[in-house]
Scaffold this motif. Structure first.
Motif, PDB file in Angstrom:
ATOM      1  N   UNK A 137       0.780  -1.226   0.000  1.00 48.95           N
ATOM      2  CA  UNK A 137       0.000   0.000   0.000  1.00 48.95           C
ATOM      3  C   UNK A 137       0.814   1.279   0.000  1.00 48.95           C
ATOM      4  N   UNK A 138       2.119   1.174  -0.143  1.00 51.88           N
ATOM      5  CA  UNK A 138       2.995   2.349  -0.096  1.00 51.88           C
ATOM      6  C   UNK A 138       3.709   2.540  -1.439  1.00 51.88           C
ATOM      7  N   UNK A 139       3.773   3.789  -1.908  1.00 53.88           N
ATOM      8  CA  UNK A 139       4.511   4.102  -3.138  1.00 53.88           C
ATOM      9  C   UNK A 139       6.009   4.127  -2.838  1.00 53.88           C
ATOM     10  N   UNK A 140       6.766   3.371  -3.622  1.00 52.59           N
ATOM     11  CA  UNK A 140       8.211   3.301  -3.406  1.00 52.59           C
ATOM     12  C   UNK A 140       8.930   3.665  -4.704  1.00 52.59           C
ATOM     13  N   UNK A 141       9.833   4.630  -4.598  1.00 51.15           N
ATOM     14  CA  UNK A 141      10.639   5.047  -5.740  1.00 51.15           C
ATOM     15  C   UNK A 141      12.024   4.382  -5.679  1.00 51.15           C
ATOM     16  N   UNK A 142      12.700   4.391  -6.815  1.00 50.90           N
ATOM     17  CA  UNK A 142      14.064   3.873  -6.844  1.00 50.90           C
ATOM     18  C   UNK A 142      14.201   2.506  -7.469  1.00 50.90           C
ATOM     19  N   UNK A 143      13.073   1.941  -7.922  1.00 53.22           N
ATOM     20  CA  UNK A 143      13.137   0.647  -8.589  1.00 53.22           C
ATOM     21  C   UNK A 143      13.624   0.798 -10.022  1.00 53.22           C
TER      22      UNK A 143
END
Length: 208
Positions: A137-143
């Motif tokens: 449920x959390x937006x994660x950047x850096x992928x």
């Protein structure tokens, strides 16, 4: 003593054959093309597909599945916990390759390093613009954007998802192994020639 050592190091660095022309006219254009090609493919996938969407590209050989990978190559360690570790290791990998690239002066090894550097650099920088992915449920950047999956299963190959930059790295490793084999064969051949020359010299001395 330290002063003399420093002077010797500076002298050797100034007179070292860095093969700058080959690097600037051959290696750098190769790296630039490979990085841009990888980025263009990633951009097309991001623009045209939704994450986790898949389609058949070459039936029975290669499929496309858009996925943002938080871990390392081939979808390994795909988790938020692995993200910082992956970015740190990737940064160290690229930095080490840049140092090696600067000092390499054997053309075949320069090409191998260029492929590795193109793949590592492309994936590292692509993490800066890749869209976020949702984990718990959390937006994660850096992928990093992955998209290719083999359409056949050989030693678990169908379970791996990768991008072109990963492919550049693997080709670079393959070229590096080939270079190493060439070096070993060359050393073995030179050793045999040296031994034969020494044997001939001994025989000539005995005869004389």
């Amino acid at each position: 003593m330290l002063k003399n050592l420093a002077q010797n190091v500076i002298f050797n660095l100034k007179n070292y054959d860095y093969k700058w022309k080959f690097k600037l006219y051959i290696a750098v254009p190769i790296m630039t093309f490979l990085i841009l090609f990888d980025w263009i493919v990633k951009w097309i996938v991001v623009a045209k597909m939704n994450e986790n969407e898949s389609l058949i590209f070459i039936n029975g050989f290669l499929n496309i599945q858009y996925k943002i990978n938080l871990g390392s190559a081939f979808g390994n360690g795909d988790s938020a916990e692995e993200l910082k570790k992956t970015i740190t290791l990737a940064s160290l990998f690229v930095f080490a390759l840049i140092v090696v690239f600067i000092f390499l002066n054997d053309k075949k090894w320069i090409i191998a390093c260029s492929l590795l550097l193109a793949g590592g650099f492309a994936n590292l920088l692509a993490r800066a613009w890749a869209p976020p992915t949702i984990r718990n449920g959390e937006e994660i950047y850096g992928g990093v954007v992955d998209m290719f999956v083999w359409g056949f299963n050989f030693l678990g190959s169908a379970n791996y998802i990768f991008n072109l930059a990963d492919l550049w790295v693997n080709i670079g490793v393959g070229v590096g192994i080939l270079c190493l084999i060439m070096e070993l064969v060359s050393m073995f051949t030179k050793k045999n020639k040296t031994e034969k020359i020494e044997e001939e010299e001994v025989k000539d001395e005995i005869k004389s």
